[in-house]
Design an enzyme around this catalytic site. Structure first.
Site, PDB file in Angstrom:
ATOM      1  N   CYS A  59      -4.606   2.525  -3.505  1.00 56.72           N
ATOM      2  CA  CYS A  59      -3.894   3.315  -2.882  1.00 56.72           C
ATOM      3  C   CYS A  59      -2.497   2.275  -3.140  1.00 56.72           C
ATOM      4  O   CYS A  59      -1.523   2.096  -2.987  1.00 56.72           O
ATOM      5  CB  CYS A  59      -3.701   3.822  -1.518  1.00 56.72           C
ATOM      6  N   LYS A  91     -10.329  -0.133  10.240  1.00 53.32           N
ATOM      7  CA  LYS A  91     -10.081  -0.813  10.177  1.00 53.32           C
ATOM      8  C   LYS A  91     -10.457  -2.356  10.648  1.00 53.32           C
ATOM      9  O   LYS A  91     -10.882  -3.296  10.315  1.00 53.32           O
ATOM     10  CB  LYS A  91      -9.111  -1.670   9.195  1.00 53.32           C
ATOM     11  N   GLN A 125      -4.561  -5.106   7.064  1.00 55.19           N
ATOM     12  CA  GLN A 125      -5.919  -6.254   6.657  1.00 55.19           C
ATOM     13  C   GLN A 125      -5.366  -7.935   7.330  1.00 55.19           C
ATOM     14  O   GLN A 125      -5.996  -8.244   6.822  1.00 55.19           O
ATOM     15  CB  GLN A 125      -5.263  -5.956   5.385  1.00 55.19           C
ATOM     16  N   HIS A 133       1.046  -0.930   0.047  1.00 58.17           N
ATOM     17  CA  HIS A 133      -0.070  -0.056  -0.151  1.00 58.17           C
ATOM     18  C   HIS A 133       0.840   1.542   0.399  1.00 58.17           C
ATOM     19  O   HIS A 133       1.914   1.250   0.068  1.00 58.17           O
ATOM     20  CB  HIS A 133      -0.913  -0.248   1.720  1.00 58.17           C
ATOM     21  N   ASP A 175       2.807  -4.537   7.590  1.00 57.18           N
ATOM     22  CA  ASP A 175       1.867  -3.921   8.093  1.00 57.18           C
ATOM     23  C   ASP A 175       0.658  -4.551   8.248  1.00 57.18           C
ATOM     24  O   ASP A 175       0.674  -5.322   7.390  1.00 57.18           O
ATOM     25  CB  ASP A 175       2.396  -2.823   6.421  1.00 57.18           C
TER      26      ASP A 175
HETATM   27  N1  PMP Z   1      -1.615  -0.570   4.450  1.00 56.94           N
HETATM   28  C1  PMP Z   1      -3.151  -1.159   4.380  1.00 56.94           C
HETATM   29  C2  PMP Z   1      -2.710  -2.651   3.286  1.00 56.94           C
HETATM   30  C3  PMP Z   1      -3.837  -0.230   4.044  1.00 56.94           C
HETATM   31  O1  PMP Z   1      -5.014  -1.640   3.170  1.00 56.94           O
HETATM   32  C4  PMP Z   1      -4.141   0.367   4.279  1.00 56.94           C
HETATM   33  C5  PMP Z   1      -5.736   1.050   4.228  1.00 56.94           C
HETATM   34  N2  PMP Z   1      -6.550   1.198   2.948  1.00 56.94           N
HETATM   35  C6  PMP Z   1      -3.078   1.182   4.531  1.00 56.94           C
HETATM   36  C7  PMP Z   1      -1.937  -0.099   5.547  1.00 56.94           C
HETATM   37  C8  PMP Z   1      -3.755   2.834   5.041  1.00 56.94           C
HETATM   38  O2  PMP Z   1      -4.637   2.571   6.667  1.00 56.94           O
HETATM   39  P1  PMP Z   1      -5.457   4.004   7.475  1.00 56.94           P
HETATM   40  O3  PMP Z   1      -5.555   4.419   5.751  1.00 56.94           O
HETATM   41  O4  PMP Z   1      -5.697   3.455   7.873  1.00 56.94           O
HETATM   42  O5  PMP Z   1      -3.112   4.075   8.089  1.00 56.94           O
END
Ligand code: PMP
Length: 410
Positions: free
Chosen positions: A368, A230, A207, A126, A204
Site C-alpha cells: 500500500c 496491528k 506502525q 501508506h 499516522d
Molecule cells: N498506515 C500505515 C503506516 C499502515 O501500515 C497501515 C496498514 N498497513 C495503515 C496506515 C492502514 O491501516 P488499516 O488498514 O488498519 O486502516
C-alpha cells in the site's frame, strides 16, 4: 497468562495460541506483523466474555446489562487514553487508521482548507495517508507537497523545513514509523517545527504503537491515528486522538444515531464531544478487546519490544549477508524491526510462495505504498516484519528457507 517480570519472547509467544498452529504442515513462523499482529489469549477471552456475558447496545438502555456494557465501553476508552497519556474525551473510536485519516481529512481539514493551501505529506506514506488528502485537496483546491527521502530511507528534513516555512502550508500528515522502510521519523522535533510555523500535525501511528511506547501529551501533535489489529487487538477498531482544541472544530463526519441532540424534519442539532463523531452503534467488543491488548502490553516490559525487534533485524542481516544481489530497503540506524528487501533476478511473489511452503508467512507486493515503490524502483518488494513474540529461532528458520528459495529461483 504467565507472570513475566522480564521480557521473554519464548514465554510471550505461549500467550498467543495461533502461533502453535501449522502453516502448510510446518510450524508457523509468523513474520507479517506489519500487516496485522496475532492476538493474546487474554484479548480473545475478553471478546468471548463480552459476547457471552455483557453484550448490549450502549448509550440508551436502562437495564443492568446495558449499564454493564456501557461501563465496559467507557472504561475501555479510559484505559486507552491513560496508556497514551491523554484524556478519554480526546479519544474517538474508528474502524482503524484508514477511517481515522478519512475522519480527520473530512471533518477537520476540509472545512478549513481553501484554494492554494498546502498539505504536506512524505514519500514514505501508506495509501491511507495519501488518498484521503488527495480527495479533500481535489474538493477544496488545496495542493499536496511531498517531502522526499534519502537513500537510507530517512526524510529530507531540509526540504520538510522549506515546506513548513511556506506561508501556504496548513497541515502536515506523516507516519511515525514506515511500514516498509522501518524508518522512525523524528516526530518530536518535526511537530515542534510545524507548530512554530502554525502548521497542524497529523501522525499516522499505525506502525509505531506496536513497537514504541508513545506519550501523546509529551509529543503535542494535533492528531494521532492507529489501528487496533496491528496492536494485538481485534480488527475493526481503531483510534483517533484529537487534541481537545482541534476536536471542537471538527464537524460531524457521518450522520445517524448517537451523534445527535435533536432531530426533526426541519433540521438536526448535534451532540457534543467525541460522540458527535461516532455515529451509529459502536464496536463495543472491539474497544474492549483493544483495552485488553493495552493491559497485556502493560504487563510485559514493553520498553524492550523495539530493542528486541532490532536484535532480530540484526540477526537477519547477519544470516542473509552472503545472499548475492540482496538489497535491504531502509537502513536508518534506529529503524523498527521491518526487513524489506529485493533480490536481483528473483520475483518477490515466487520467494513468498517458497517460504510459505516451509511454514513462513511473509508479505510481498507494494505494501500500500506505490509512490514509495516507485522511489525505490520496484513494483513489489518482500517484507518480513517482527513482533514481540518472534524469536531467534524464527529468524534462523526464515533466513535458512530464504537461502534455499534463492538457490532455486536465482
Ligand atoms: N498506515 C500505515 C503506516 C499502515 O501500515 C497501515 C496498514 N498497513 C495503515 C496506515 C492502514 O491501516 P488499516 O488498514 O488498519 O486502516
Amino acid at each position: 497468562m504467565s507472570d513475566r517480570k522480564l521480557f521473554d519472547p519464548v514465554t510471550i509467544r505461549k500467550d498467543f495460541p495461533i502461533l502453535s498452529r501449522k502453516n502448510r504442515g510446518k510450524p508457523l513462523v509468523y513474520l507479517d506483523n506489519a500487516a496485522t499482529t496475532q492476538k493474546p489469549q487474554s484479548v480473545i477471552d475478553a471478546l468471548s466474555s463480552y459476547y457471552s456475558q455483557n453484550n448490549s447496545n450502549v448509550h440508551r438502555g436502562v437495564y443492568e446489562l446495558a449499564e454493564d456494557a456501557e461501563n465496559l465501553y467507557r472504561s475501555a476508552r479510559k484505559t486507552i487514553a491513560d496508556w497514551l497519556h491523554v484524556n478519554p474525551e480526546e479519544i474517538i473510536f474508528t474502524r482503524g487508521a484508514t477511517e481515522g485519516m478519512n475522519l480527520i481529512s473530512r471533518s477537520f481539514a476540509q472545512p478549513m482548507l481553501k484554494q492554494g493551501d498546502e498539505i504536506i505529506l512524505t514519500e514514505m506514506e501508506h495509501h491511507a495517508n495519501i488518498v484521503p488528502w488527495q480527495m479533500v485537496a481535489k474538493e477544496t483546491g488545496a495542493e499536496i507537497k511531498v517531502v522526499p527521502l534519502f537513500e537510507d530511507g530517512s526524510l529530507d528534513l531540509n526540504k520538510l523545513s522549506e515546506h513548513l516555512a511556506s506561508p501556504k502550508s496548513v497541515l502536515l500528515s506523516l507516519c511515525h514509523v514506515s511500514n516498509v522502510l522501518g524508518t522512525v521519523n523524528p516526530i518530536e522535533r518535526i511537530i515542534e517545527e510545524a507548530h512554530q510555523n502554525d502548521v497542524k500535525v497529523v501522525i499516522d501511528g499505525a506502525q509505531s504503537v506496536p513497537h514504541l511506547k508513545v506519550d501523546l501529551r509529551a509529543l503535542g501533535c494535533d492528531f494521532f491515528v492507529f489501528s487496533g489489529h496491528k496492536l494485538f487487538a481485534p480488527m475493526g477498531i481503531g483510534v483517533v486522538y484529537a487534541q481537545s482544541s482541534n476536536l471542537e472544530k471538527m464537524s460531524p463526519y457521518q450522520g445517524g444515531g448517537d451523534m445527535i441532540d435533536q432531530v426533526s424534519f426541519n433540521g438536526t442539532t448535534f451532540t457534543t464531544g467525541v460522540q458527535r463523531l461516532e455515529a451509529g452503534t459502536p464496536n463495543v467488543g472491539g474497544a474492549i478487546g483493544l483495552a485488553e491488548a493495552v493491559k497485556y502490553l502493560e504487563k510485559i516490559d514493553f520498553s524492550r519490544a523495539h530493542p528486541h525487534e532490532k536484535n532480530l533485524l540484526s540477526l537477519t542481516r547477519e544470516h542473509v549477508r552472503e545472499i548475492p544481489g540482496l538489497v535491504e530497503h531502509g537502513t536508518t540506524p534506529d529503524k523498527a524491526g521491518v526487513f524489506c528487501f529485493s533480490i536481483d533476478g528473483v520475483h518477490p511473489h515466487d520467494l513468498a510462495t517458497l517460504l510459505d511452503a516451509e511454514g513462513i508467512a511473509t508479505r510481498t507486493g507494494h505494501h500500500c505504498c506505490q509512490p514509495l515503490m516507485k522511489r525505490l524502483g520496484h513494483e513489489a518488494t518482500a517484507r518480513a516484519s517482527f513482533s514481540i513474540y518472534n524469536t531467534d529461532e524464527d529468524v534462523v528458520r526464515f533466513t535458512s528457507a530464504l537461502k534455499r528459495a534463492v538457490s532455486i529461483l536465482a
